[in-house]
Design a protein around this motif. Structure first.
Motif, PDB file in Angstrom:
ATOM      1  N   LEU A 202       0.632  -1.280  -0.011  1.00 22.17           N
ATOM      2  CA  LEU A 202       0.085   0.161  -0.066  1.00 22.17           C
ATOM      3  C   LEU A 202       0.804   1.325  -0.012  1.00 22.17           C
ATOM      4  O   LEU A 202       1.884   1.322   0.753  1.00 22.17           O
ATOM      5  CB  LEU A 202      -0.919   0.044   1.057  1.00 22.17           C
ATOM      6  CG  LEU A 202      -1.735   1.123   1.386  1.00 22.17           C
ATOM      7  CD1 LEU A 202      -2.790   1.404   0.254  1.00 22.17           C
ATOM      8  CD2 LEU A 202      -2.550   1.005   2.870  1.00 22.17           C
ATOM      9  N   VAL A 203       0.460   2.212  -0.966  1.00 20.36           N
ATOM     10  CA  VAL A 203       1.278   3.542  -1.046  1.00 20.36           C
ATOM     11  C   VAL A 203       0.277   4.637  -0.640  1.00 20.36           C
ATOM     12  O   VAL A 203      -0.624   4.601  -1.360  1.00 20.36           O
ATOM     13  CB  VAL A 203       1.950   3.647  -2.417  1.00 20.36           C
ATOM     14  CG1 VAL A 203       2.717   5.050  -2.360  1.00 20.36           C
ATOM     15  CG2 VAL A 203       3.173   2.833  -2.584  1.00 20.36           C
ATOM     16  N   SER A 204       0.518   5.232   0.483  1.00 21.59           N
ATOM     17  CA  SER A 204      -0.132   6.448   0.610  1.00 21.59           C
ATOM     18  C   SER A 204       0.237   7.703   0.120  1.00 21.59           C
ATOM     19  O   SER A 204      -0.488   8.608  -0.132  1.00 21.59           O
ATOM     20  CB  SER A 204      -0.374   6.528   2.140  1.00 21.59           C
ATOM     21  OG  SER A 204       0.916   6.836   2.859  1.00 21.59           O
ATOM     22  N   THR A 205       1.499   7.784  -0.209  1.00 20.20           N
ATOM     23  CA  THR A 205       1.921   8.892  -0.810  1.00 20.20           C
ATOM     24  C   THR A 205       3.383   8.595  -1.408  1.00 20.20           C
ATOM     25  O   THR A 205       4.070   7.884  -0.919  1.00 20.20           O
ATOM     26  CB  THR A 205       2.244  10.267   0.198  1.00 20.20           C
ATOM     27  OG1 THR A 205       2.948  11.151  -0.318  1.00 20.20           O
ATOM     28  CG2 THR A 205       2.961   9.776   1.544  1.00 20.20           C
ATOM     29  N   ARG A 210       5.749   6.923   1.405  1.00 22.79           N
ATOM     30  CA  ARG A 210       5.456   6.106   2.620  1.00 22.79           C
ATOM     31  C   ARG A 210       4.574   4.831   2.202  1.00 22.79           C
ATOM     32  O   ARG A 210       3.660   5.069   1.242  1.00 22.79           O
ATOM     33  CB  ARG A 210       4.638   6.973   3.627  1.00 22.79           C
ATOM     34  CG  ARG A 210       4.350   6.193   4.812  1.00 22.79           C
ATOM     35  CD  ARG A 210       3.506   7.025   5.700  1.00 22.79           C
ATOM     36  NE  ARG A 210       4.318   8.177   6.127  1.00 22.79           N
ATOM     37  CZ  ARG A 210       3.800   9.552   6.114  1.00 22.79           C
ATOM     38  NH1 ARG A 210       2.671   9.727   5.240  1.00 22.79           N
ATOM     39  NH2 ARG A 210       4.620  10.507   6.533  1.00 22.79           N
ATOM     40  N   CYS A 211       5.142   3.813   2.321  1.00 26.92           N
ATOM     41  CA  CYS A 211       4.432   2.334   1.722  1.00 26.92           C
ATOM     42  C   CYS A 211       4.365   1.336   3.012  1.00 26.92           C
ATOM     43  O   CYS A 211       5.358   1.303   3.917  1.00 26.92           O
ATOM     44  CB  CYS A 211       5.280   1.872   0.601  1.00 26.92           C
ATOM     45  SG  CYS A 211       7.008   1.630   0.992  1.00 26.92           S
ATOM     46  N   TYR A 212       3.520   0.607   2.641  1.00 36.49           N
ATOM     47  CA  TYR A 212       3.322  -0.547   3.753  1.00 36.49           C
ATOM     48  C   TYR A 212       3.274  -1.798   2.988  1.00 36.49           C
ATOM     49  O   TYR A 212       2.617  -2.126   2.076  1.00 36.49           O
ATOM     50  CB  TYR A 212       1.876  -0.087   4.589  1.00 36.49           C
ATOM     51  CG  TYR A 212       1.756   0.979   4.989  1.00 36.49           C
ATOM     52  CD1 TYR A 212       1.800   1.514   6.336  1.00 36.49           C
ATOM     53  CD2 TYR A 212       1.464   2.335   4.225  1.00 36.49           C
ATOM     54  CE1 TYR A 212       1.659   2.706   7.067  1.00 36.49           C
ATOM     55  CE2 TYR A 212       1.187   3.464   4.820  1.00 36.49           C
ATOM     56  CZ  TYR A 212       1.322   4.000   6.327  1.00 36.49           C
ATOM     57  OH  TYR A 212       1.167   5.023   6.669  1.00 36.49           O
ATOM     58  N   MET A 213       3.849  -2.882   3.914  1.00 41.32           N
ATOM     59  CA  MET A 213       3.804  -4.410   3.545  1.00 41.32           C
ATOM     60  C   MET A 213       2.625  -5.028   4.155  1.00 41.32           C
ATOM     61  O   MET A 213       2.764  -4.919   5.305  1.00 41.32           O
ATOM     62  CB  MET A 213       5.064  -4.959   3.541  1.00 41.32           C
ATOM     63  CG  MET A 213       5.162  -6.641   3.346  1.00 41.32           C
ATOM     64  SD  MET A 213       5.051  -6.838   1.705  1.00 41.32           S
ATOM     65  CE  MET A 213       6.579  -6.672   0.953  1.00 41.32           C
ATOM     66  N   ILE A 354      -6.471   2.645   6.880  1.00 44.01           N
ATOM     67  CA  ILE A 354      -5.085   3.359   6.759  1.00 44.01           C
ATOM     68  C   ILE A 354      -5.529   4.485   5.844  1.00 44.01           C
ATOM     69  O   ILE A 354      -5.172   5.948   6.039  1.00 44.01           O
ATOM     70  CB  ILE A 354      -3.993   2.723   6.333  1.00 44.01           C
ATOM     71  CG1 ILE A 354      -3.354   1.857   7.249  1.00 44.01           C
ATOM     72  CG2 ILE A 354      -2.865   3.636   5.669  1.00 44.01           C
ATOM     73  CD1 ILE A 354      -2.250   0.609   6.582  1.00 44.01           C
ATOM     74  N   ALA A 355      -6.303   4.320   4.543  1.00 40.72           N
ATOM     75  CA  ALA A 355      -6.574   5.367   3.896  1.00 40.72           C
ATOM     76  C   ALA A 355      -7.920   6.170   4.401  1.00 40.72           C
ATOM     77  O   ALA A 355      -7.866   7.516   3.921  1.00 40.72           O
ATOM     78  CB  ALA A 355      -7.097   4.569   2.421  1.00 40.72           C
ATOM     79  N   VAL A 356      -8.838   5.663   4.996  1.00 43.70           N
ATOM     80  CA  VAL A 356      -9.943   6.638   5.556  1.00 43.70           C
ATOM     81  C   VAL A 356     -10.100   6.260   7.200  1.00 43.70           C
ATOM     82  O   VAL A 356     -10.367   5.723   7.720  1.00 43.70           O
ATOM     83  CB  VAL A 356     -11.140   6.072   5.143  1.00 43.70           C
ATOM     84  CG1 VAL A 356     -12.359   7.079   5.517  1.00 43.70           C
ATOM     85  CG2 VAL A 356     -11.092   5.617   3.617  1.00 43.70           C
ATOM     86  N   PRO A 357      -8.896   7.475   7.739  1.00 49.28           N
ATOM     87  CA  PRO A 357      -8.751   7.273   9.317  1.00 49.28           C
ATOM     88  C   PRO A 357      -9.949   7.264  10.128  1.00 49.28           C
ATOM     89  O   PRO A 357     -10.873   8.140   9.700  1.00 49.28           O
ATOM     90  CB  PRO A 357      -7.694   8.482   9.373  1.00 49.28           C
ATOM     91  CG  PRO A 357      -7.141   8.679   8.269  1.00 49.28           C
ATOM     92  CD  PRO A 357      -8.142   8.422   7.075  1.00 49.28           C
ATOM     93  N   SER A 369      -0.309   9.932   7.855  1.00 51.82           N
ATOM     94  CA  SER A 369       0.887   8.901   8.739  1.00 51.82           C
ATOM     95  C   SER A 369       0.024   8.458   9.745  1.00 51.82           C
ATOM     96  O   SER A 369      -0.111   9.015  10.895  1.00 51.82           O
ATOM     97  CB  SER A 369       1.946   9.751   9.390  1.00 51.82           C
ATOM     98  OG  SER A 369       2.852   9.047   9.874  1.00 51.82           O
ATOM     99  N   PRO A 370      -0.844   7.422   9.613  1.00 54.11           N
ATOM    100  CA  PRO A 370      -1.806   6.957  10.730  1.00 54.11           C
ATOM    101  C   PRO A 370      -1.065   6.366  11.835  1.00 54.11           C
ATOM    102  O   PRO A 370       0.250   5.883  11.849  1.00 54.11           O
ATOM    103  CB  PRO A 370      -2.701   5.629  10.038  1.00 54.11           C
ATOM    104  CG  PRO A 370      -1.694   5.113   9.125  1.00 54.11           C
ATOM    105  CD  PRO A 370      -0.843   6.363   8.578  1.00 54.11           C
ATOM    106  N   PRO A 371      -1.410   6.090  13.109  1.00 47.54           N
ATOM    107  CA  PRO A 371      -0.933   5.538  14.298  1.00 47.54           C
ATOM    108  C   PRO A 371      -0.698   4.105  14.055  1.00 47.54           C
ATOM    109  O   PRO A 371      -1.581   3.451  13.248  1.00 47.54           O
ATOM    110  CB  PRO A 371      -1.770   5.941  15.604  1.00 47.54           C
ATOM    111  CG  PRO A 371      -3.000   6.185  14.676  1.00 47.54           C
ATOM    112  CD  PRO A 371      -2.834   6.594  13.266  1.00 47.54           C
TER     113      PRO A 371
END
Length: 423
Positions: A202-205, A210-213, A354-357, A369-371
């Motif tokens: 997932l890439v948020s920006t 900023r990416c997540y596996m 993550i995308a919609v806090p 940048s979510p917790p």
């Protein structure tokens, strides 16, 4: 914020709709005011096109970047990675170091690839250096194994080229362009079968990157045992792992769907090859993903209304070297088994968190940048802001091919940090 999120989708998949409904979101049509639109790649083209596009407001988000194809079209991905390597070389970056034979030590993660018809002469030159090699032809804009075939003779490609001239191919139409890549003919086999990895990122920006596996990726196995024999080059049940192809095989298992979790793969490799080399393999996979994203970040339209969940396809060879095969902009949300359905439901659930806090009406101005506690099965793979603040003056200490130590160790990328947090 008051009010419920209004959602639209043009992809009628229960794993999506159940997640929206669980949150109490309200379904609307695309012609009404909406906050969240999970759309196909065709629709995103219209949203951001000069002729038919429209301006999105701060409370609207979509699930693709406008020019995601810079990463997800096979030819553009390779072009961007080649450009990235050359730029690093010009800068004198240690990442672009080469061995005596001229191969990149740390950035050699895509099989040798040419675009056709543009690079035909270059391909012929390369083919003649090792005429016994096998190559794989893929149409640039198609998925699910459509239009793919293997060749091991120049006469086969000449015949294909002649046949193509009767179609619209030679107009250089984007739909008809092909890539031809050196086939990985020494894949790691388990139970004698070839497999690949499908990993979700997932890439948020993109700027800052900023990416997540997603921890719950899986392996996709062929139904027929692998052989490099030239007599089996046409047998796609031997060579292509796509479920869309394998499900038509006689030996396809509808219960497990020819799939294995990444955790099972890891346990298997730790027991057969050892923990250290297995850890190194997964560090290298993370490295490949981050470098591919960095390669496209400068050309990606980093629109604040966008996020994207990519399906990365990785093949591991028998020397435990991972290769990036392609990246999918719309990884399949169809469930082929019960476990598959659970995995994809949870994938969408964690992506939305993550995308919609807090499941509230989106605000594009938030810092994306979510917790940590909302990440679910995602882990931060790379955070450029965090990396830059974490000793940007330090040297490149650790690269793929060197031991990276325990969980939470870091790959020093000329002052940037790749967090290697796989369990």
């Amino acid at each position: 914020m008051a009010g419920k999120v209004k959602w639209v989708t043009d992809i009628e998949k229960s794993v999506l709709i159940n997640n929206f409904e669980k949150r109490g979101w309200v379904q609307v049509t695309e012609n009404e005011d909406w906050n969240f639109y999970w759309m196909s790649v065709q629709t995103i083209r219209n949203v951001f096109s000069v002729e038919t596009g429209y301006r999105l407001s701060d409370d609207q988000i979509v699930n693709h970047f406008p020019n995601h194809y810079e990463l997800t079209r096979k030819d553009l991905m390779v072009k961007n990675i080649k450009r990235y390597r050359k730029e690093l070389e010009k800068e004198g970056s240690p990442l672009a170091e080469k061995d005596e034979s001229g191969k990149y030590l740390y950035l050699d993660f895509v099989p040798v690839t040419y675009m056709l018809p543009a690079d035909y002469n270059l391909f012929v030159e390369e083919f003649r250096k090792s005429p016994s090699s096998t190559w794989i032809m893929k149409p640039c804009g198609k998925a699910q194994g459509k239009g793919i075939f293997l060749i091991n003779k120049l006469s086969q490609i000449k015949k294909w080229s002649r046949d193509s001239k009767t179609s619209s191919f030679m107009t250089q139409s984007t739909k008809e362009a092909y890539v031809i890549s050196l086939y990985i003919n020494n894949p790691l086999l388990i139970g004698g079968r070839k497999f690949d990895l499908r990993l979700y990122v997932l890439v948020s920006t993109y700027r800052p990157l900023r990416c997540y596996m997603y921890k719950l990726g899986f392996c996709r196995f062929c139904t027929v045992k692998y052989t490099p024999s030239t007599s089996e080059l046409d047998n796609m049940f031997v060579h292509l792992t796509n479920v869309a192809i394998q499900k038509h095989g006689e030996d396809y298992n509808h219960i497990h769907g020819g799939k294995w979790t990444v955790n099972n793969l890891r346990l298997y490799l730790e027991s057969t090859r050892g923990k250290e080399v297995t850890g190194k393999l997964f560090d290298e996979i993370h490295w490949i993903i981050v470098q591919s994203l960095k390669a496209v970040a400068p050309v990606m339209n980093n629109d604040k209304h966008c996020f994207e969940c990519y399906g990365y396809d990785i093949i591991i060879d028998d020397k435990l070297k991972p290769w990036l095969i392609e990246v999918n902009a719309s990884p399949s949300l169809t469930s082929s088994t019960a476990n598959d359905r659970i995995l994809k439901y949870n994938l969408i659930n964690d992506t939305l968190n993550i995308a919609v806090p807090n499941g509230e009406i989106p605000d594009c101005k938030w810092n994306k940048s979510p917790p940590r506690e909302v990440l679910g099965n995602y882990e931060i793979l790379y955070d450029e802001e965090l990396a830059q603040g974490d000793g940007a003056d330090r040297e490149l200490r650790s690269r793929p091919g060197q031991s990276l130590g325990p969980k939470g160790s870091r790959l020093r990328d000329a002052g940037r940090t790749v967090l290697t947090t796989w369990k």
